[in-house]
Write a protein that holds these residues in place. Structure first.
Motif, PDB file in Angstrom:
ATOM      1  N   GLY A 169       0.806  -1.213   0.000  1.00 52.21           N
ATOM      2  CA  GLY A 169       0.000   0.000   0.000  1.00 52.21           C
ATOM      3  C   GLY A 169       0.835   1.257   0.000  1.00 52.21           C
ATOM      4  O   GLY A 169       1.960   1.275  -0.495  1.00 52.21           O
ATOM      5  N   LEU A 170       0.249   2.292   0.563  1.00 56.48           N
ATOM      6  CA  LEU A 170       0.868   3.619   0.561  1.00 56.48           C
ATOM      7  C   LEU A 170       1.108   4.100   1.982  1.00 56.48           C
ATOM      8  O   LEU A 170       0.408   3.712   2.921  1.00 56.48           O
ATOM      9  N   MET A 171       2.112   4.954   2.100  1.00 60.32           N
ATOM     10  CA  MET A 171       2.439   5.568   3.385  1.00 60.32           C
ATOM     11  C   MET A 171       2.577   7.071   3.184  1.00 60.32           C
ATOM     12  O   MET A 171       3.039   7.520   2.131  1.00 60.32           O
ATOM     13  N   GLY A 172       2.114   7.828   4.157  1.00 53.05           N
ATOM     14  CA  GLY A 172       2.257   9.270   4.073  1.00 53.05           C
ATOM     15  C   GLY A 172       2.652   9.861   5.406  1.00 53.05           C
ATOM     16  O   GLY A 172       2.274   9.343   6.456  1.00 53.05           O
ATOM     17  N   ILE A 173       3.456  10.905   5.332  1.00 52.37           N
ATOM     18  CA  ILE A 173       3.790  11.702   6.519  1.00 52.37           C
ATOM     19  C   ILE A 173       3.405  13.131   6.181  1.00 52.37           C
ATOM     20  O   ILE A 173       3.939  13.711   5.234  1.00 52.37           O
ATOM     21  N   LEU A 174       2.475  13.686   6.900  1.00 57.05           N
ATOM     22  CA  LEU A 174       2.035  15.038   6.581  1.00 57.05           C
ATOM     23  C   LEU A 174       2.957  16.063   7.222  1.00 57.05           C
ATOM     24  O   LEU A 174       3.607  15.785   8.220  1.00 57.05           O
ATOM     25  N   PRO A 175       2.995  17.260   6.652  1.00 60.24           N
ATOM     26  CA  PRO A 175       3.755  18.343   7.273  1.00 60.24           C
ATOM     27  C   PRO A 175       3.238  18.581   8.695  1.00 60.24           C
ATOM     28  O   PRO A 175       2.037  18.439   8.946  1.00 60.24           O
ATOM     29  N   ALA A 176       4.151  18.941   9.601  1.00 60.77           N
ATOM     30  CA  ALA A 176       3.741  19.210  10.978  1.00 60.77           C
ATOM     31  C   ALA A 176       2.940  20.504  11.037  1.00 60.77           C
ATOM     32  O   ALA A 176       3.128  21.401  10.214  1.00 60.77           O
ATOM     33  N   GLY A 177       2.050  20.573  11.998  1.00 60.34           N
ATOM     34  CA  GLY A 177       1.387  21.831  12.300  1.00 60.34           C
ATOM     35  C   GLY A 177       0.269  22.236  11.351  1.00 60.34           C
ATOM     36  O   GLY A 177      -0.156  23.391  11.354  1.00 60.34           O
ATOM     37  N   LEU A 178      -0.214  21.308  10.539  1.00 57.91           N
ATOM     38  CA  LEU A 178      -1.328  21.648   9.643  1.00 57.91           C
ATOM     39  C   LEU A 178      -2.619  21.789  10.437  1.00 57.91           C
ATOM     40  O   LEU A 178      -2.841  21.096  11.424  1.00 57.91           O
ATOM     41  N   ALA A 179      -3.497  22.652   9.975  1.00 56.39           N
ATOM     42  CA  ALA A 179      -4.839  22.731  10.544  1.00 56.39           C
ATOM     43  C   ALA A 179      -5.625  21.499  10.117  1.00 56.39           C
ATOM     44  O   ALA A 179      -5.226  20.770   9.204  1.00 56.39           O
ATOM     45  N   ALA A 180      -6.739  21.279  10.790  1.00 55.31           N
ATOM     46  CA  ALA A 180      -7.501  20.046  10.563  1.00 55.31           C
ATOM     47  C   ALA A 180      -7.955  19.904   9.115  1.00 55.31           C
ATOM     48  O   ALA A 180      -7.845  18.812   8.531  1.00 55.31           O
ATOM     49  N   ALA A 181      -8.453  20.980   8.520  1.00 57.73           N
ATOM     50  CA  ALA A 181      -9.032  20.846   7.170  1.00 57.73           C
ATOM     51  C   ALA A 181      -7.992  20.436   6.126  1.00 57.73           C
ATOM     52  O   ALA A 181      -8.197  19.464   5.391  1.00 57.73           O
ATOM     53  N   PRO A 182      -6.850  21.129   6.023  1.00 52.32           N
ATOM     54  CA  PRO A 182      -5.845  20.686   5.043  1.00 52.32           C
ATOM     55  C   PRO A 182      -5.266  19.312   5.370  1.00 52.32           C
ATOM     56  O   PRO A 182      -4.932  18.546   4.462  1.00 52.32           O
TER      57      PRO A 182
END
Ligand SMILES: *Cc1c(COP(=O)(O)O)cnc(C)c1O
Length: 237
Positions: A169-182
């Protein structure tokens, strides 16, 4: 060290934190209309000693995530008496693929065919296929790991064809400190990419999304593996 610093909101015994975490995961699953066993809790033990992993295993955890090969290998060796599953979740470097292929069960951060080919060639023949997730960089962050969404399809098809590997499958790491919607939008984007790949014939069953600070949104989006360190073991020393 099992216990965080004094006055930390995370202090307290491991079993209490684990219970809290299981409750939060179950609640997030229920809210999303998903079965509570649809999500694997991957305990991220980097920065914590083998004794902490042994303690977590005694509480029923079996899947552990490590980010640094040099740190992980002695832990894996020290815990070889336990039936644990080891996931490499760090930034994979070409000169570390042999150690990862030899000692881990899963690799979450594959983002190039070169790395996948090395892992495939170096997977010991007597071990089952190495489970692989492709890391996708949906936020377009420079200097971060992950394949760009536009290149994902070709990479996935190529990795799917490699012996010794099983594309999961896929793995993701989101940028730190994002607001909930993005944050939710980016998780949804990764889930949509996995859906496209499945429609193209790839049998993907894993979405490795969510960490201590964002796992509830990840579960809402469809994550099947949450990678949790701090909320389980406390702050890393
Ligand atoms: C360290 C790490 C985690 C765990 O992070 P926490 O915020 O402590 O839960 C999860 N995923 C990756 C890729 C990591 O490097």
């Amino acid at each position: 060290m099992l216990i965080g610093p004094q006055n930390s909101p995370l202090e307290g015994p491991l079993d209490a934190r684990l219970q809290q975490l299981r409750t939060r995961i179950a609640q997030a699953c229920a809210t999303a209309g998903r079965a509570s066993d649809a999500v694997l809790l991957l305990a991220v033990s980097k920065g914590h000693p083998a004794a902490a992993v042994r303690g977590a295993a005694a509480l029923g955890l079996h899947a552990f995530g490590e980010s640094y090969v040099q740190e992980a290998l002695p832990k894996i060796a020290a815990l070889a008496d336990l039936p644990l599953q080891w996931h490499f979740i760090g930034r994979l470097q070409a000169n570390k693929t042999r150690a990862v292929a030899g000692h881990f069960d899963w690799v979450h951060g594959v983002d190039s065919l070169h790395l996948a080919q090395r892992l495939a060639a170096q997977r010991p023949a007597q071990r089952p296929a190495l489970n692989v997730c492709l890391q996708v960089n949906v936020a377009g962050e420079r200097h971060k790991g992950g394949v760009a969404p536009a290149q994902l399809g070709a990479l996935a098809q190529a990795v799917h064809g490699l012996p010794g590997l099983r594309l999961r499958g896929l793995m993701g790491i989101l940028p730190a400190g994002l607001a909930a919607a993005p944050r939710r939008a980016l998780f949804a984007e990764i889930v949509a990419l996995a859906t496209q790949l499945r429609a193209g014939g790839l049998p993907l069953d894993t979405l490795s999304l969510g960490m201590s600070d964002d796992f509830e949104d990840a579960i809402a989006a469809g994550s099947t593996v949450v990678r949790i360190g701090t909320a389980l073991f406390g702050p890393r020393p």
